[in-house]
Design a protein around this motif. Structure first.
Motif, PDB file in Angstrom:
ATOM      1  N   TYR A 107      47.440-100.360  -0.163  1.00 15.10           N
ATOM      2  CA  TYR A 107      47.498 -99.517   1.033  1.00 15.10           C
ATOM      3  C   TYR A 107      48.247-100.223   2.157  1.00 15.10           C
ATOM      4  CZ  TYR A 107      44.381 -95.927  -0.788  1.00 15.10           C
ATOM      5  OH  TYR A 107      43.851 -94.887  -1.524  1.00 15.10           O
ATOM      6  N   VAL A 108      49.195 -99.517   2.749  1.00 11.08           N
ATOM      7  CA  VAL A 108      49.904-100.021   3.915  1.00 11.08           C
ATOM      8  C   VAL A 108      49.211 -99.458   5.156  1.00 11.08           C
ATOM      9  CG1 VAL A 108      52.109-100.182   5.120  1.00 11.08           C
ATOM     10  CG2 VAL A 108      52.062-100.070   2.616  1.00 11.08           C
ATOM     11  N   LEU A 109      48.701-100.345   5.997  1.00 14.25           N
ATOM     12  CA  LEU A 109      47.941 -99.922   7.168  1.00 14.25           C
ATOM     13  C   LEU A 109      48.848 -99.864   8.393  1.00 14.25           C
ATOM     14  CD1 LEU A 109      44.601-101.920   6.702  1.00 14.25           C
ATOM     15  CD2 LEU A 109      45.316 -99.740   5.684  1.00 14.25           C
ATOM     16  N   THR A 110      48.978 -98.656   8.936  1.00 13.53           N
ATOM     17  CA  THR A 110      49.824 -98.461  10.110  1.00 13.53           C
ATOM     18  C   THR A 110      49.099 -97.692  11.214  1.00 13.53           C
ATOM     19  OG1 THR A 110      50.763 -96.538   8.978  1.00 13.53           O
ATOM     20  CG2 THR A 110      52.037 -98.581   8.908  1.00 13.53           C
ATOM     21  N   GLY A 111      47.799 -97.475  11.042  1.00 13.86           N
ATOM     22  CA  GLY A 111      47.049 -96.745  12.054  1.00 13.86           C
ATOM     23  C   GLY A 111      45.689 -96.317  11.539  1.00 13.86           C
ATOM     24  N   SER A 112      45.021 -95.501  12.329  1.00 15.29           N
ATOM     25  CA  SER A 112      43.642 -95.120  12.032  1.00 15.29           C
ATOM     26  C   SER A 112      43.500 -94.335  10.741  1.00 15.29           C
ATOM     27  CB  SER A 112      43.078 -94.289  13.194  1.00 15.29           C
ATOM     28  OG  SER A 112      43.074 -95.043  14.390  1.00 15.29           O
ATOM     29  N   GLY A 168      55.705 -97.043  26.950  1.00 17.07           N
ATOM     30  CA  GLY A 168      55.581 -96.547  25.591  1.00 17.07           C
ATOM     31  C   GLY A 168      54.798 -97.499  24.712  1.00 17.07           C
ATOM     32  N   HIS A 169      53.973 -96.950  23.831  1.00 14.17           N
ATOM     33  CA  HIS A 169      53.190 -97.814  22.943  1.00 14.17           C
ATOM     34  C   HIS A 169      54.021 -98.315  21.772  1.00 14.17           C
ATOM     35  CE1 HIS A 169      49.711 -99.453  20.851  1.00 14.17           C
ATOM     36  NE2 HIS A 169      50.196 -98.889  19.749  1.00 14.17           N
ATOM     37  N   ALA A 170      54.754 -97.427  21.119  1.00  8.83           N
ATOM     38  CA  ALA A 170      55.481 -97.791  19.900  1.00  8.83           C
ATOM     39  C   ALA A 170      56.750 -98.564  20.226  1.00  8.83           C
ATOM     40  CB  ALA A 170      55.830 -96.548  19.097  1.00  8.83           C
ATOM     41  N   ASN A 192      53.560 -90.789   9.257  1.00 10.89           N
ATOM     42  CA  ASN A 192      53.634 -90.679  10.719  1.00 10.89           C
ATOM     43  C   ASN A 192      52.231 -90.892  11.268  1.00 10.89           C
ATOM     44  OD1 ASN A 192      55.247 -89.623  13.226  1.00 10.89           O
ATOM     45  ND2 ASN A 192      53.331 -88.467  13.245  1.00 10.89           N
ATOM     46  N   ASN A 193      52.142 -91.629  12.360  1.00  7.86           N
ATOM     47  CA  ASN A 193      50.836 -92.007  12.894  1.00  7.86           C
ATOM     48  C   ASN A 193      50.595 -91.336  14.235  1.00  7.86           C
ATOM     49  OD1 ASN A 193      50.153 -94.151  10.789  1.00  7.86           O
ATOM     50  ND2 ASN A 193      52.218 -94.685  11.457  1.00  7.86           N
ATOM     51  N   THR A 194      49.757 -90.311  14.211  1.00  4.55           N
ATOM     52  CA  THR A 194      49.570 -89.464  15.378  1.00  4.55           C
ATOM     53  C   THR A 194      48.958 -90.205  16.554  1.00  4.55           C
ATOM     54  OG1 THR A 194      47.429 -88.758  14.495  1.00  4.55           O
ATOM     55  CG2 THR A 194      49.318 -87.350  14.038  1.00  4.55           C
ATOM     56  N   ILE A 195      48.066 -91.148  16.283  1.00  5.67           N
ATOM     57  CA  ILE A 195      47.338 -91.806  17.363  1.00  5.67           C
ATOM     58  C   ILE A 195      48.197 -92.846  18.066  1.00  5.67           C
ATOM     59  CG2 ILE A 195      45.371 -93.317  17.865  1.00  5.67           C
ATOM     60  CD1 ILE A 195      43.816 -91.833  15.702  1.00  5.67           C
ATOM     61  N   TYR A 196      48.997 -93.601  17.271  1.00  2.36           N
ATOM     62  CA  TYR A 196      49.778 -94.700  17.841  1.00  2.36           C
ATOM     63  C   TYR A 196      51.245 -94.341  18.071  1.00  2.36           C
ATOM     64  CZ  TYR A 196      45.612 -97.375  16.857  1.00  2.36           C
ATOM     65  OH  TYR A 196      44.313 -97.828  16.847  1.00  2.36           O
ATOM     66  N   GLY A 197      51.695 -93.220  17.513  1.00  2.00           N
ATOM     67  CA  GLY A 197      53.049 -92.767  17.789  1.00  2.00           C
ATOM     68  C   GLY A 197      54.137 -93.518  17.065  1.00  2.00           C
ATOM     69  N   ASN A 244      49.371-106.243  15.690  1.00  2.00           N
ATOM     70  CA  ASN A 244      50.318-105.891  16.747  1.00  2.00           C
ATOM     71  C   ASN A 244      49.896-104.609  17.469  1.00  2.00           C
ATOM     72  OD1 ASN A 244      52.681-106.213  18.299  1.00  2.00           O
ATOM     73  ND2 ASN A 244      53.870-104.909  16.927  1.00  2.00           N
ATOM     74  N   GLY A 245      48.641-104.188  17.257  1.00  2.00           N
ATOM     75  CA  GLY A 245      48.171-102.966  17.901  1.00  2.00           C
ATOM     76  C   GLY A 245      48.801-101.718  17.325  1.00  2.00           C
ATOM     77  N   TYR A 246      49.267-101.810  16.079  1.00  2.00           N
ATOM     78  CA  TYR A 246      49.937-100.679  15.417  1.00  2.00           C
ATOM     79  C   TYR A 246      51.099-100.146  16.269  1.00  2.00           C
ATOM     80  CZ  TYR A 246      46.123-100.537  11.994  1.00  2.00           C
ATOM     81  OH  TYR A 246      45.223-100.857  10.995  1.00  2.00           O
TER      82      TYR A 246
END
Length: 364
Positions: free
Chosen positions: A99-104, A290-292, A153-158, A128-130
């Motif tokens: 699994y590649v973890l990129t967000g919640s 911007g977060h991302a 696509n990661n909705t929470i972290y953008g 890195n805070g996603y």
């Protein structure tokens, strides 16, 4: 076209639907195609509904250029059920799932997989805070893995994958809930794609699964009937009563995508919409943050913060008063988020850009 004022809807999901689709559904709501019934009233075994069902499948296959060796399934339970169904069907005792973890949401999928077998982290940007997507050469998996799982696509972290990993003979599984139908991509690169409909495909209640037929035949057979992909593939997603109205709406959204010029035209417009808002962030000298990271920015979910929480509260309150809906960040991270899915019109993004400029002028 309706003259009623529409909200500037930036909700993350359920999200904006094309006005043309809503108006078409409104006209057909009570009496669909001369049947004297609503879609919601007719039997899912009727020839009238069968046509709706198969048209939706065929439109999706056409728009995404789905190869013949794949099935398209309409399921329920959202992506959250797919977090479970994927490992239940494919994670054997002698294999590992990477699994590649990129967000919640990828974290949730990983957590579910660990309940059924050996799941490991192939790469992660959590430290890195996603804020970014891993580089392709950072993803570690083995050739005998059951599959490699990503969230496109990661909705929470953008953040959003711009290029997908090549996993060779290991099936690549993707949760595409929040960006499917937003851009062209090669379906044949994936073993399984799943997506909740409530972002770009229609109302909530339908889950799309695009799955390679050979994988269905290899899947675990010792499962409850409703949790086998084969059950639904064998019955054309009609083993039990499907969410008929949701599938009808999905078919109409797909027709709208065709009317817009297909995925190439949709992508071009999505890039234009996102640029209006990202430009405000980039030109604000830190007023909007911007977060991302720029190379991982999502075209679907634009996430940002202001200098402090009080200013954010004021921004969100003034935005709401100005007719903007859904700009709050996810409850788990706070901040602000503009979800610019396919059905969000360009005019709404221009209006948000102008509001952000004016807010900065007043509060700098």
């Amino acid at each position: 076209m309706s003259t009623n004022k529409r909200a500037y809807n930036f909700n993350a999901g359920p999200s904006a639907l094309p006005l043309e689709v809503l108006e078409r559904a409104q006209k057909e709501l009570v009496n669909y195609n001369g049947t004297g019934m609503s879609i919601m009233e007719m039997s899912h075994r009727s020839k009238e509904y069968d046509e709706v069902h198969n048209n939706a499948i065929n439109r999706l296959k056409k728009i995404l250029s789905v190869p013949d060796n794949y099935d398209v399934l309409f399921l329920q339970g959202g992506a959250s059920l797919q977090f479970t169904m994927v490992p239940m069907n494919f994670l054997t005792k002698d294999q590992t799932a990477s699994y590649v973890l990129t967000g919640s949401w990828s974290e949730k999928a990983y957590k579910e997989a660990k309940l059924f077998g050996n799941a490991v982290v192939a790469a992660s940007t959590k430290e890195n805070g996603y804020r970014n997507i891993p580089k392709l050469d950072e993803i570690q998996f083995n050739e005998n893995d059951a599959y490699v799982h990503i969230t496109s696509n990661n909705t929470i972290y953008g953040t959003q994958w711009k290029q997908f990993p090549n996993t060779g003979n290991v099936p690549l599984v993707a949760d595409m809930s929040s960006d499917i139908m937003s851009r062209p991509f090669d379906v044949s690169q994936f073993g399984i794609i799943y997506a909740g409909a409530q972002k770009n495909l229609g109302p909530s209640g339908v889950t799309i699964v695009i799955i390679r037929k050979d994988l269905i035949e290899k899947a675990n057979t010792e499962l409850p009937t409703m949790l086998k992909y084969k059950t639904h593939a064998d019955k054309n997603s009609l083993y039990n009563t499907p969410p008929t109205f949701g599938i009808y709406m999905l078919g109409e959204v797909l027709r709208w995508v065709e009317e817009q010029g297909g995925l190439e035209a949709i992508q071009k417009r999505n890039e234009e919409k996102a640029k209006y808002i990202y430009d405000v962030i980039d030109e604000s000298n830190g007023f909007y943050r911007g977060h991302a990271e720029p190379g991982s920015r999502s075209l679907m979910n634009i996430t940002f913060r202001l200098a402090d929480e009080e200013l954010e509260k004021q921004f969100l309150a003034e935005a709401k008063a100005a007719g903007f809906v859904g700009l709050n960040g996810h409850r788990s991270v706070g901040g602000c988020r503009a979800s610019t899915y396919n059905a969000v019109p360009v005019e709404a993004c221009i209006a948000l850009r102008d509001f952000m400029y004016e807010f900065q002028k007043k509060h700098q």
